[in-house]
Design a protein around this motif. Structure first.
Motif, PDB file in Angstrom:
ATOM      1  N   GLN A  25       0.833  -1.201   0.000  1.00 21.30           N
ATOM      2  CA  GLN A  25       0.000   0.000   0.000  1.00 21.30           C
ATOM      3  C   GLN A  25       0.866   1.248   0.000  1.00 21.30           C
ATOM      4  N   ARG A  26       1.893   1.224   0.824  1.00 24.16           N
ATOM      5  CA  ARG A  26       2.801   2.374   0.901  1.00 24.16           C
ATOM      6  C   ARG A  26       3.477   2.616  -0.434  1.00 24.16           C
ATOM      7  N   ASN A  27       3.921   1.568  -1.086  1.00 29.02           N
ATOM      8  CA  ASN A  27       4.595   1.725  -2.371  1.00 29.02           C
ATOM      9  C   ASN A  27       3.645   2.209  -3.456  1.00 29.02           C
ATOM     10  N   ARG A  28       2.389   1.737  -3.411  1.00 32.71           N
ATOM     11  CA  ARG A  28       1.402   2.240  -4.373  1.00 32.71           C
ATOM     12  C   ARG A  28       1.171   3.733  -4.170  1.00 32.71           C
ATOM     13  N   ALA A  29       1.139   4.164  -2.894  1.00 31.43           N
ATOM     14  CA  ALA A  29       0.945   5.583  -2.602  1.00 31.43           C
ATOM     15  C   ALA A  29       2.098   6.414  -3.161  1.00 31.43           C
ATOM     16  N   LEU A  30       3.326   5.942  -2.949  1.00 30.77           N
ATOM     17  CA  LEU A  30       4.485   6.649  -3.483  1.00 30.77           C
ATOM     18  C   LEU A  30       4.446   6.709  -5.001  1.00 30.77           C
ATOM     19  N   ALA A  31       4.070   5.614  -5.632  1.00 39.50           N
ATOM     20  CA  ALA A  31       4.017   5.584  -7.091  1.00 39.50           C
ATOM     21  C   ALA A  31       2.953   6.536  -7.621  1.00 39.50           C
ATOM     22  N   LEU A  32       1.771   6.536  -6.984  1.00 41.01           N
ATOM     23  CA  LEU A  32       0.703   7.419  -7.449  1.00 41.01           C
ATOM     24  C   LEU A  32       1.093   8.879  -7.285  1.00 41.01           C
ATOM     25  N   LYS A  33       1.706   9.213  -6.167  1.00 41.21           N
ATOM     26  CA  LYS A  33       2.113  10.606  -5.972  1.00 41.21           C
ATOM     27  C   LYS A  33       3.151  11.014  -7.009  1.00 41.21           C
ATOM     28  N   HIS A  34       4.078  10.148  -7.296  1.00 43.43           N
ATOM     29  CA  HIS A  34       5.083  10.458  -8.314  1.00 43.43           C
ATOM     30  C   HIS A  34       4.427  10.710  -9.664  1.00 43.43           C
ATOM     31  N   VAL A  35       3.463   9.898 -10.031  1.00 44.67           N
ATOM     32  CA  VAL A  35       2.786  10.063 -11.324  1.00 44.67           C
ATOM     33  C   VAL A  35       2.071  11.414 -11.367  1.00 44.67           C
ATOM     34  N   ILE A  36       1.388  11.777 -10.288  1.00 46.44           N
ATOM     35  CA  ILE A  36       0.651  13.045 -10.273  1.00 46.44           C
ATOM     36  C   ILE A  36       1.604  14.228 -10.317  1.00 46.44           C
ATOM     37  N   LEU A  37       2.687  14.162  -9.572  1.00 42.06           N
ATOM     38  CA  LEU A  37       3.661  15.248  -9.588  1.00 42.06           C
ATOM     39  C   LEU A  37       4.343  15.380 -10.944  1.00 42.06           C
ATOM     40  N   ALA A  38       4.702  14.248 -11.522  1.00 42.19           N
ATOM     41  CA  ALA A  38       5.430  14.280 -12.786  1.00 42.19           C
ATOM     42  C   ALA A  38       4.528  14.587 -13.972  1.00 42.19           C
ATOM     43  N   GLN A  39       3.217  14.300 -13.851  1.00 44.75           N
ATOM     44  CA  GLN A  39       2.247  14.432 -14.936  1.00 44.75           C
ATOM     45  C   GLN A  39       2.446  13.368 -16.017  1.00 44.75           C
TER      46      GLN A  39
END
Length: 415
Positions: A25-39
């Motif tokens: 779950q933690r890794n999915r959260a990090l991945a999703l945040k990276h995608v949103i920040l990076a666009q």
């Protein structure tokens, strides 16, 4: 799990996790945040950002695609190898709402999952209003947005509120606004906005502007930054170690009510000599009027006229602008000594006006009023976000809640 706004690179120092499930779950959260920040990003970039193997990163992307939160967006050349698939937020999968709430009305904005603004609504904005009227403005604005966006409303993540004061959260989740400078009694946030099953999250407006700048603006990439909000009131967001500071009860950053002159000018909060009583728009314009300045209004044009008259050599205007620059430098210089920022971002409509032509003077005044070593180690920048900074930062609150929870736990409409 708490994920404060990142800096382009995600904070990987998260609380220890004890099971394979919570780690995923933690890794999915990090991945999703990276995608949103990076666009737009790639599986390889996600692996590098999270410190995971390429196979693990690919599995996380598969999970997020299955949840309807991210999507593949074509490919780019890999310099001779197989094309590299781009990953981005699935913009239509969810919406989030942020509201900038002041004593004169509300500005409510709606964003998609990639934080593109898709609609906005205003109410009030002319005279000061009581909390009850502000709550009515907010409900009317939300209803107007709901009617225009009925098809997307079921995907609403939540509503974020940027409020004019200290917002405390009780252990049971109840939030109370303490707006001392407005003369309001303690205001339950639920009395301003009760949206049924839709989550409503609130914080201080200056912190929300800082959140927007730290995620997507000119504080992005900084681990230590000061983000100011200069308008009718004065506020501050402090980023330390890549995280926005809140303090023990979320009052950190009330810079506008830091005393810089004992027994000085009266402030709206009831004290004397506060930063706001010298650098708020009402204070600046009152001082100019007392010095003989002639102008109309109390907003953008009036402050602009003050600065243009000073550049034209008007003696009264020159004296006021000189005082404002020196006072701002003194107030910021103390913060430089206290916090040691690598970046200072000047925002708010008064701040934007000042930075149009006075940025170098403000930086010099700040260095003059700080110790030479930390005073030589910061960069002064104008904010990227203008009048929508607070609403944008507030809209990130529901998005952060989605990221901090398990993204897979939410059903996304339209999958």
């Amino acid at each position: 799990m708490s994920l404060e706004p990142g800096s382009g690179r995600l904070p990987l120092t998260l609380p220890e996790v004890s099971t394979v499930t919570t780690l995923r779950q933690r890794n999915r959260a990090l991945a999703l945040k990276h995608v949103i920040l990076a666009q737009e990003t790639t599986r390889a970039a996600i692996a590098e950002e999270t410190g995971l193997s390429a196979a693990s990163a690919a599995n996380l992307v598969t999970d997020l695609i299955a949840a309807g939160l991210v999507e593949e967006r074509g490919s780019i050349s890999s310099h001779g190898g197989r094309p590299i698939t781009l990953i981005g937020p699935r913009t239509e999968s969810a919406i989030t709402i942020g509201a900038d709430i002041g004593e004169r009305g509300v500005a409510v904005e709606m964003f998609d999952l990639a934080m593109n603004r898709i609609d906005r609504e205003f109410r009030g904005g002319v005279t000061e209003e009581a909390p009850e009227r502000i709550g009515a403005d907010l409900r009317e604005a939300l209803e107007a947005l709901r009617e225009r966006n009925a098809g997307r409303w079921p995907t609403l993540l939540g509503i974020g509120l940027g409020l004019p004061g200290v917002v405390e959260t009780a252990p049971d989740g109840t939030q109370i606004l303490y707006a001392q400078s407005l003369g309001w009694p303690p205001v339950p946030v639920a009395s301003l906005c009760a949206a049924g099953r839709i989550p409503v999250l609130a914080e201080n407006g200056a912190k929300m502007a800082a959140r927007a700048e730290h995620w997507f603006g000119n504080a992005r990439g900084a681990s230590h930054a000061l983000i100011t909000l200069l308008g009718r009131g004065v506020g501050l967001g402090i980023v330390s170690g890549g995280r926005l500071l809140f303090g023990a009860r979320s009052s950190a950053g009330e810079w506008g009510h830091m005393v810089i002159e004992r027994g000085g000018r009266p402030c709206r909060c009831g004290n004397r000599g506060c930063v706001e009583s010298y650098l708020g728009s009402d204070a600046i314009l009152s001082a100019w009027r007392a010095a003989g300045g002639v102008f109309e209004g109390t907003g953008w044009r009036a402050v602009g006229k003050l600065i243009s008259d000073a550049h034209a050599g008007d003696r009264a205007a020159v004296a006021i602008v000189d005082d404002v620059v020196d006072c701002l430098g003194a107030a910021l210089g103390g913060l430089v000594n206290l916090a040691g920022p690598e970046r200072i971002v000047i925002g708010g409509w008064v701040g934007l006006r000042l930075m149009e032509s006075l940025g170098e003077r403000i930086a010099e005044a700040t260095r003059r009023h700080s110790l030479s070593r930390p005073g030589g180690q910061f960069e002064l920048l104008v904010a990227k976000f203008g009048g929508d900074a607070v609403a944008t930062g507030s809209a990130l609150l529901p998005l952060e809640a989605l990221i901090a929870a398990d993204p897979m736990s939410r059903e996304v409409a339209g999958r």
